[in-house]
Motif scaffolding. Structure first.
Motif, PDB file in Angstrom:
ATOM      1  N   THR A 132       0.827  -1.197   0.000  1.00 53.96           N
ATOM      2  CA  THR A 132       0.000   0.000   0.000  1.00 53.96           C
ATOM      3  C   THR A 132       0.865   1.251   0.000  1.00 53.96           C
ATOM      4  O   THR A 132       2.057   1.208   0.304  1.00 53.96           O
ATOM      5  CB  THR A 132      -0.913   0.034   1.242  1.00 53.96           C
ATOM      6  N   ALA A 133       0.230   2.379  -0.328  1.00 51.67           N
ATOM      7  CA  ALA A 133       0.934   3.659  -0.328  1.00 51.67           C
ATOM      8  C   ALA A 133       1.104   4.165   1.097  1.00 51.67           C
ATOM      9  O   ALA A 133       0.159   4.151   1.884  1.00 51.67           O
ATOM     10  CB  ALA A 133       0.154   4.676  -1.160  1.00 51.67           C
ATOM     11  N   CYS A 134       2.308   4.619   1.417  1.00 46.14           N
ATOM     12  CA  CYS A 134       2.589   5.167   2.752  1.00 46.14           C
ATOM     13  C   CYS A 134       3.769   6.123   2.648  1.00 46.14           C
ATOM     14  O   CYS A 134       4.886   5.700   2.339  1.00 46.14           O
ATOM     15  CB  CYS A 134       2.899   4.054   3.748  1.00 46.14           C
ATOM     16  N   ASN A 135       3.516   7.387   2.899  1.00 42.82           N
ATOM     17  CA  ASN A 135       4.588   8.380   2.807  1.00 42.82           C
ATOM     18  C   ASN A 135       5.663   8.191   3.853  1.00 42.82           C
ATOM     19  O   ASN A 135       6.806   8.601   3.650  1.00 42.82           O
ATOM     20  CB  ASN A 135       3.996   9.788   2.943  1.00 42.82           C
ATOM     21  N   ALA A 169       7.483   5.048   2.224  1.00 43.80           N
ATOM     22  CA  ALA A 169       7.953   5.362   0.870  1.00 43.80           C
ATOM     23  C   ALA A 169       7.563   6.800   0.545  1.00 43.80           C
ATOM     24  O   ALA A 169       6.466   7.048   0.039  1.00 43.80           O
ATOM     25  CB  ALA A 169       7.348   4.396  -0.146  1.00 43.80           C
ATOM     26  N   SER A 207       4.660   8.492  -1.963  1.00 48.11           N
ATOM     27  CA  SER A 207       3.738   7.491  -2.505  1.00 48.11           C
ATOM     28  C   SER A 207       2.284   7.775  -2.151  1.00 48.11           C
ATOM     29  O   SER A 207       1.368   7.250  -2.789  1.00 48.11           O
ATOM     30  CB  SER A 207       4.128   6.093  -2.009  1.00 48.11           C
ATOM     31  N   SER A 215      -2.444   6.101   2.461  1.00 54.93           N
ATOM     32  CA  SER A 215      -3.633   5.262   2.301  1.00 54.93           C
ATOM     33  C   SER A 215      -4.622   5.431   3.441  1.00 54.93           C
ATOM     34  O   SER A 215      -5.824   5.226   3.277  1.00 54.93           O
ATOM     35  CB  SER A 215      -3.229   3.796   2.189  1.00 54.93           C
TER      36      SER A 215
END
Length: 338
Positions: free
Chosen positions: A127-130, A133, A136, A139
């Motif tokens: 999943t997207a996670c600043n 990552a 990104s 979420s």
């Protein structure tokens, strides 16, 4: 798990040099958080620098009448240390509210300060996670956000800091001692953790190569009127939805000094001095406690799934302050709220 090299540091300076030389290096001590993150491929350090044999253990009285806690002191040793339990019962209670006995035996004081969020999207590499990552996305903002922050969050991140111990240390105004390539320095615990802003991948303000060596507590003030109240989905081994560290000095029927910090609601232990100032000079009462709660929660915003946290936090603050004023702190063995 990504391959990594391992170095057992023989001295603090060895550890600092190793961390500074390799950008992908991480300190390992108890490993109760870092090893999990490595297993989930959330973190992939190039090198682990083992500091467990360094002389950073123990709880020592200071000349100022406080305590100096070595960074490698296990949580359980600190919670049950006679002087810590007697003079800083708020801290002992907060530690006993966290994790399990087995984890407290392994987890260290320094590691507790540096543990990372338990946001499910941070742990899920699909999943997207600043925070995991950068760039990104987050979420949690539109996903499952029951445990997300209601204070101090940003568009980039709504994760919460998981520590119980840090909430009590914030209320007690602890000082964190660190050492790095540029020497030693001390900083208030309020300056250790960061709000996410647009760089949520940075949890703390430590520079590259810096290692926490100790935590220092000021002289004790809140042995009689204190409480650590932790509200969670189950009675043990769960992170806080909301936690409150409340500490009061009362004389002549008035609050002389107030300390109030929240956990489970922000990227760092949440403390607003103006909320405490509202209590100082006032008689301990539900009305005064409610006013302080409203100031502490000013600006709180939910994301849908965590909207309930705002009224829950208000009630928890009032209850914890009532417990503290009555000299009836929340028991961590008997979970029924006083």
């Amino acid at each position: 798990m990504t391959p990594f090299s391992y170095l057992r540091a023989q001295s603090l300076q060895d550890a600092i040099a190793a961390l500074a030389a390799e950008p992908g290096s991480r300190v390992i001590a108890g490993g109760t958080n870092l090893v999990d993150l490595m297993k989930y491929d959330v973190e992939a350090p190039r090198r682990l620098v083992d500091i467990t044999r360094l002389p950073l253990h123990g709880v020592i009285p200071t000349d100022a009448g406080g305590l100096r806690i070595g960074a490698l002191t296990p949580n359980s040793d600190l919670a049950y240390h006679p002087q810590a339990a007697r003079d800083y019962p708020l801290l002992a209670s907060a530690i006993l509210a966290g994790a399990s006995a087995q984890l407290r035996n392994a987890a260290t004081t320094g590691g507790n300060l540096l543990q990372r969020t338990r946001c499910p999207y941070f742990y899920d590499v699909a999943t997207a996670c600043n925070k995991r990552a950068p760039g990104s996305g987050c979420s949690a903002r539109t996903g499952i956000n029951r445990n997300a922050a209601i204070l101090g969050a940003s568009e980039a991140c709504v994760a919460t800091h998981p520590s119980d111990m840090c909430v009590a240390l914030a209320a007690l105004e602890a000082i964190v001692h660190v050492e790095g390539p540029n020497g030693a320095r001390a900083l208030p615990i309020a300056d250790l953790h960061r709000l996410p802003g647009d760089a949520p991948e940075r949890d703390v303000t430590l520079d590259r190569g810096e290692i926490i060596t100790a935590v220092e507590l000021p002289s004790p003030r809140f042995g009689r009127h204190h409480s650590y109240l932790k509200l969670r989905d189950r009675l043990s081994y769960a992170f806080a939805l909301v936690s409150v560290a409340a500490a009061l000095e009362i004389a002549g029927g008035r609050v002389v000094t107030a300390r109030l910090a929240l956990g489970g609601v922000a990227h760092k232990p949440w403390r607003i001095r103006e909320a405490e100032a509202l209590l100082e000079g006032a008689a301990p009462s539900r009305a005064a406690f409610a006013e302080a709660a409203d100031r502490l929660l000013q600006g709180a915003v939910g994301l849908g799934g965590n909207d309930f946290k705002i009224p829950l936090a208000r009630r928890a603050i009032i209850r914890a302050l009532t417990q503290a004023a009555d000299g009836a702190p929340q028991s961590q063995s008997r979970k029924v709220i006083n």
